[in-house]
Design a protein around this motif. Structure first.
Motif, mmCIF file in Angstrom:
data_model
loop_
_atom_site.group_PDB
_atom_site.id
_atom_site.type_symbol
_atom_site.label_atom_id
_atom_site.label_comp_id
_atom_site.label_asym_id
_atom_site.label_seq_id
_atom_site.Cartn_x
_atom_site.Cartn_y
_atom_site.Cartn_z
ATOM 1 N N ALA A 231 -64.848 19.646 5.437
ATOM 2 C CA ALA A 231 -63.986 19.835 5.901
ATOM 3 C C ALA A 231 -62.418 19.290 5.018
ATOM 4 C CB ALA A 231 -63.032 20.291 7.248
ATOM 5 N N GLY A 232 -61.544 20.593 4.869
ATOM 6 C CA GLY A 232 -59.957 20.462 4.004
ATOM 7 C C GLY A 232 -59.233 20.733 4.272
ATOM 8 N N GLU A 233 -59.210 20.339 5.954
ATOM 9 C CA GLU A 233 -58.268 20.676 6.855
ATOM 10 C C GLU A 233 -58.222 19.142 7.693
ATOM 11 O OE1 GLU A 233 -59.071 24.003 9.112
ATOM 12 O OE2 GLU A 233 -60.677 23.579 9.029
ATOM 13 N N PRO A 234 -56.833 19.396 8.797
ATOM 14 C CA PRO A 234 -57.167 18.232 9.599
ATOM 15 C C PRO A 234 -57.792 18.462 10.875
ATOM 16 C CG PRO A 234 -54.939 18.197 8.784
ATOM 17 C CD PRO A 234 -55.631 19.699 7.939
ATOM 18 N N ASP A 235 -58.217 17.450 11.398
ATOM 19 C CA ASP A 235 -59.485 17.693 12.727
ATOM 20 C C ASP A 235 -58.180 17.391 13.908
ATOM 21 O OD1 ASP A 235 -59.331 14.809 12.406
ATOM 22 O OD2 ASP A 235 -60.285 14.597 13.513
ATOM 23 N N PHE A 236 -57.074 17.418 13.368
ATOM 24 C CA PHE A 236 -55.770 18.008 15.035
ATOM 25 C C PHE A 236 -55.351 19.482 14.803
ATOM 26 C CE2 PHE A 236 -55.868 13.702 12.905
ATOM 27 C CZ PHE A 236 -55.729 12.292 14.295
ATOM 28 N N ASN A 237 -54.907 19.167 16.046
ATOM 29 C CA ASN A 237 -54.200 20.626 16.473
ATOM 30 C C ASN A 237 -53.523 20.964 16.323
ATOM 31 O OD1 ASN A 237 -54.879 23.529 17.589
ATOM 32 N ND2 ASN A 237 -54.037 23.555 19.828
ATOM 33 N N THR A 238 -52.818 22.169 16.153
ATOM 34 C CA THR A 238 -51.348 21.969 15.561
ATOM 35 C C THR A 238 -50.239 21.863 16.506
ATOM 36 O OG1 THR A 238 -51.877 24.630 14.565
ATOM 37 C CG2 THR A 238 -49.557 23.998 15.382
ATOM 38 N N PRO B 230 -69.072 15.034 -12.393
ATOM 39 C CA PRO B 230 -70.779 15.747 -11.795
ATOM 40 C C PRO B 230 -70.994 13.975 -11.062
ATOM 41 C CG PRO B 230 -69.847 15.287 -14.511
ATOM 42 C CD PRO B 230 -69.195 15.562 -13.545
ATOM 43 N N ASP B 231 -70.551 12.910 -11.797
ATOM 44 C CA ASP B 231 -71.181 11.667 -11.235
ATOM 45 C C ASP B 231 -70.245 11.105 -9.588
ATOM 46 O OD1 ASP B 231 -71.705 10.996 -13.551
ATOM 47 O OD2 ASP B 231 -70.655 9.907 -14.253
ATOM 48 N N ASN B 232 -69.768 12.248 -9.259
ATOM 49 C CA ASN B 232 -69.124 12.127 -8.060
ATOM 50 C C ASN B 232 -69.464 12.755 -6.393
ATOM 51 O OD1 ASN B 232 -67.632 10.689 -9.940
ATOM 52 N ND2 ASN B 232 -66.123 9.489 -8.762
ATOM 53 N N ILE B 233 -69.345 12.097 -5.639
ATOM 54 C CA ILE B 233 -68.909 13.307 -4.310
ATOM 55 C C ILE B 233 -67.888 13.737 -3.283
ATOM 56 C CG2 ILE B 233 -72.102 13.344 -3.686
ATOM 57 C CD1 ILE B 233 -70.935 11.057 -1.693
ATOM 58 N N ARG B 234 -67.417 14.072 -2.473
ATOM 59 C CA ARG B 234 -66.046 14.625 -1.867
ATOM 60 C C ARG B 234 -66.526 14.470 -0.442
ATOM 61 N NH1 ARG B 234 -61.751 19.090 -0.760
ATOM 62 N NH2 ARG B 234 -63.279 19.891 0.634
ATOM 63 N N LEU B 235 -66.187 13.376 0.551
ATOM 64 C CA LEU B 235 -66.263 12.738 2.249
ATOM 65 C C LEU B 235 -64.876 12.808 2.061
ATOM 66 C CD1 LEU B 235 -68.069 9.652 1.544
ATOM 67 C CD2 LEU B 235 -69.159 12.160 1.822
ATOM 68 N N SER B 236 -64.544 13.873 3.494
ATOM 69 C CA SER B 236 -63.490 14.615 3.819
ATOM 70 C C SER B 236 -63.568 13.363 5.646
ATOM 71 C CB SER B 236 -63.174 15.939 4.003
ATOM 72 O OG SER B 236 -62.421 15.713 5.149
ATOM 73 N N TYR B 237 -62.495 13.057 5.245
ATOM 74 C CA TYR B 237 -62.483 11.815 7.101
ATOM 75 C C TYR B 237 -61.722 12.563 7.538
ATOM 76 C CZ TYR B 237 -58.644 9.170 3.766
ATOM 77 O OH TYR B 237 -57.613 9.641 3.353
ATOM 78 N N ALA B 238 -61.965 13.794 8.048
ATOM 79 C CA ALA B 238 -61.112 14.380 8.755
ATOM 80 C C ALA B 238 -61.891 14.844 10.228
ATOM 81 C CB ALA B 238 -60.316 15.939 8.457
ATOM 82 N N THR B 239 -62.653 13.866 10.165
ATOM 83 C CA THR B 239 -63.642 13.243 11.439
ATOM 84 C C THR B 239 -63.275 12.745 12.669
ATOM 85 O OG1 THR B 239 -65.518 14.612 11.748
ATOM 86 C CG2 THR B 239 -65.337 13.586 10.334
ATOM 87 N N SER B 240 -63.796 12.835 12.917
ATOM 88 C CA SER B 240 -64.199 11.054 14.082
ATOM 89 C C SER B 240 -64.342 9.949 13.623
ATOM 90 C CB SER B 240 -64.924 10.711 15.399
ATOM 91 O OG SER B 240 -66.067 12.039 15.620
ATOM 92 N N MET B 241 -64.226 8.826 14.197
ATOM 93 C CA MET B 241 -64.494 7.580 13.493
ATOM 94 C C MET B 241 -66.047 7.328 13.874
ATOM 95 S SD MET B 241 -63.422 5.904 11.769
ATOM 96 C CE MET B 241 -64.832 5.513 10.329
ATOM 97 N N ASP B 242 -66.370 7.824 14.697
ATOM 98 C CA ASP B 242 -67.749 7.802 15.395
ATOM 99 C C ASP B 242 -69.363 8.576 14.507
ATOM 100 O OD1 ASP B 242 -67.245 6.451 17.423
ATOM 101 O OD2 ASP B 242 -66.942 7.863 19.129
ATOM 102 N N LEU B 243 -68.377 9.871 14.256
ATOM 103 C CA LEU B 243 -69.217 10.794 13.648
ATOM 104 C C LEU B 243 -68.999 10.093 11.911
ATOM 105 C CD1 LEU B 243 -68.320 14.484 14.467
ATOM 106 C CD2 LEU B 243 -70.305 13.425 14.931
ATOM 107 N N LEU B 244 -68.203 9.513 11.125
ATOM 108 C CA LEU B 244 -68.287 8.854 10.147
ATOM 109 C C LEU B 244 -69.192 7.924 10.144
ATOM 110 C CD1 LEU B 244 -63.282 8.978 9.402
ATOM 111 C CD2 LEU B 244 -65.897 10.658 8.051
ATOM 112 N N VAL B 245 -68.545 6.567 10.872
ATOM 113 C CA VAL B 245 -69.866 5.998 10.350
ATOM 114 C C VAL B 245 -71.044 6.367 10.503
ATOM 115 C CG1 VAL B 245 -70.928 3.871 12.308
ATOM 116 C CG2 VAL B 245 -68.527 4.471 12.033
ATOM 117 N N GLU B 246 -71.581 7.052 11.552
ATOM 118 C CA GLU B 246 -73.172 7.658 11.595
ATOM 119 C C GLU B 246 -73.051 8.078 10.005
ATOM 120 O OE1 GLU B 246 -77.008 8.417 12.895
ATOM 121 O OE2 GLU B 246 -76.069 7.002 13.928
#
Length: 394
Positions: free
Chosen positions: A37-44, A365-381
């Motif tokens: 996701a390229g968007e904040p996981d917070f509501n407006t 082509p040597d990289n990947i993009r990770l979005s950390y616009a999600t909960s910390m629990d999901l990021l750890v998992e």
């Protein structure tokens, strides 16, 4: 009936493709963690939502001027003055249906067939596609990872030809999260002034910075640079308003007028309700929500970064802004026995149910993009699953 030639050259978005596949797998009952996701996981923020509701109840639901309502342009001009030490008249500002639309209109009015636009790699996926749609030629210059993915003035100079029309700079960057310093911007600006090259400055992530590094707009560094720069920005990232579709651009009057004329024959105008919501966002700015969002992203960045670089075969330039990590997985690809990053990403999704975006989409082509616009629990998992994915193939 055959399609127009200009759309035949478009590259399908791998970001959207991987997101669509992840959603499909979720619907099938799989426990998928999506980091695309390229968007904040917070509501407006609530005060913005209330302003939109009030606008609707007051009947502010009609057509507006193509370039945006005067009140919002005034608020944007004030924002530029306060945040960027830049002074723009109202006829030097256009409000658009998202920052992406500002960039699209800008390329359309700026480029003729054969005009070249220099785009540093890694790049946001839409830059080269929009240039091609405007009959221009994207010229991709690779910014070295050892230089934190930042293009040097010498590299820019080498990429310039007699056909070079413009140079795109994105700071803080999507996908790398790096920020150009004032000195670095000044050095690049000198090259552009020397060769009379137009500058397109995408500053959509300016509020999402997690270090002491200050955001500078290249346009604010001198009057000469301001005269050859269009700054594109919006409220999608800073105010968690991705779906509201409000962006804007500021620059030389004749360019902004041309963009406005083009908009009058395409979108007519940005959503009236969204414009009044954006007006509240700037006029009634409540910084608490922004600070909370930035603090949350900073914590996630620091924690996820440590988890990702602990995975065998993965290294990462630590971002300063935006909400992405852009790890190098070249060695991890070798460990798992895959041929390229696209295969690796697909296998990660199939085997461990973690959706990331291949760096090939961004010219890396040597990289990947990770979005950390999600909960910390999901990021750890997600990091745990990625580590398992690599280690089980060792």
């Amino acid at each position: 009936m055959d399609l127009a030639d200009r759309v035949k050259t478009l590259t399908p978005s791998k970001t959207l493709a991987i997101t669509a596949k992840a959603k499909e797998m979720k619907q099938q009952g799989h426990d998928v963690i999506g980091l695309g996701a390229g968007e904040p996981d917070f509501n407006t923020p609530e005060y913005i939502i209330k302003a939109a509701e009030q606008a609707m109840r007051e009947g502010l639901t009609k057509y507006t001027p193509s370039g945006g309502i005067t009140e919002l342009k005034k608020a944007i001009a004030e924002k530029f003055k306060v945040d960027n030490d830049l002074s723009y008249q109202l006829d030097e500002i256009i409000v658009t249906a998202g920052a992406k639309h500002a960039l699209y209109n800008l390329f359309e009015v700026l480029l003729n067939e054969g005009d070249e636009v220099i785009i540093p790699s890694p790049f946001w996926v839409s830059y080269p596609e929009q240039v091609k749609l405007a009959n221009g030629t994207p010229v991709i210059l690779k910014a070295k990872e050892e230089n934190h993915f930042k293009l040097t003035p010498e590299e820019l100079e080498r990429g310039i030809t007699e056909n070079t029309k413009a140079f795109v700079i994105n700071s803080p960057s999507n996908p790398t999260g790096v920020i150009y310093s004032k000195d670095e911007l000044e050095a690049l600006g000198k090259v552009c002034l020397k060769h009379n090259i137009f500058i397109i400055s995408d500053e959509i992530y300016e509020k999402l910075i997690y270090t002491d590094e200050k955001h500078y707009s290249i346009a604010q560094l001198s009057s000469e640079l301001k005269d050859i720069t269009v700054v594109c920005n919006g409220l999608s990232k800073s105010h968690a308003m991705t779906g509201w579709r409000i962006g804007y651009a500021a620059g030389p009057k004749h360019i902004i007028q041309a963009m406005t004329n083009l908009a009058s024959h395409s979108t007519s105008n940005p959503s009236s309700i969204s414009q009044y919501a954006a007006l509240a966002a700037y006029e009634e700015q409540e910084d608490q929500e922004l600070h909370e969002m930035v603090d949350a992203f900073k914590t996630r960045l620091n924690d996820l970064y440590e988890l990702i670089v602990s995975i065998p075969g993965i290294s990462c330039v630590k971002p300063q802004g935006a909400f992405y990590l852009f790890p190098n997985v070249k060695e991890a690809i070798k460990i798992t026995g895959h041929s390229n990053v696209d295969e690796w990403v697909e296998a990660l999704l199939e085997e461990e149910k973690v959706a990331v975006v291949p760096g090939s989409s961004f010219g890396a082509p040597d990289n990947i993009r990770l979005s950390y616009a999600t909960s910390m629990d999901l990021l750890v998992e997600a990091a745990k699953r990625m580590k398992h994915f690599v280690e089980k193939h060792q």
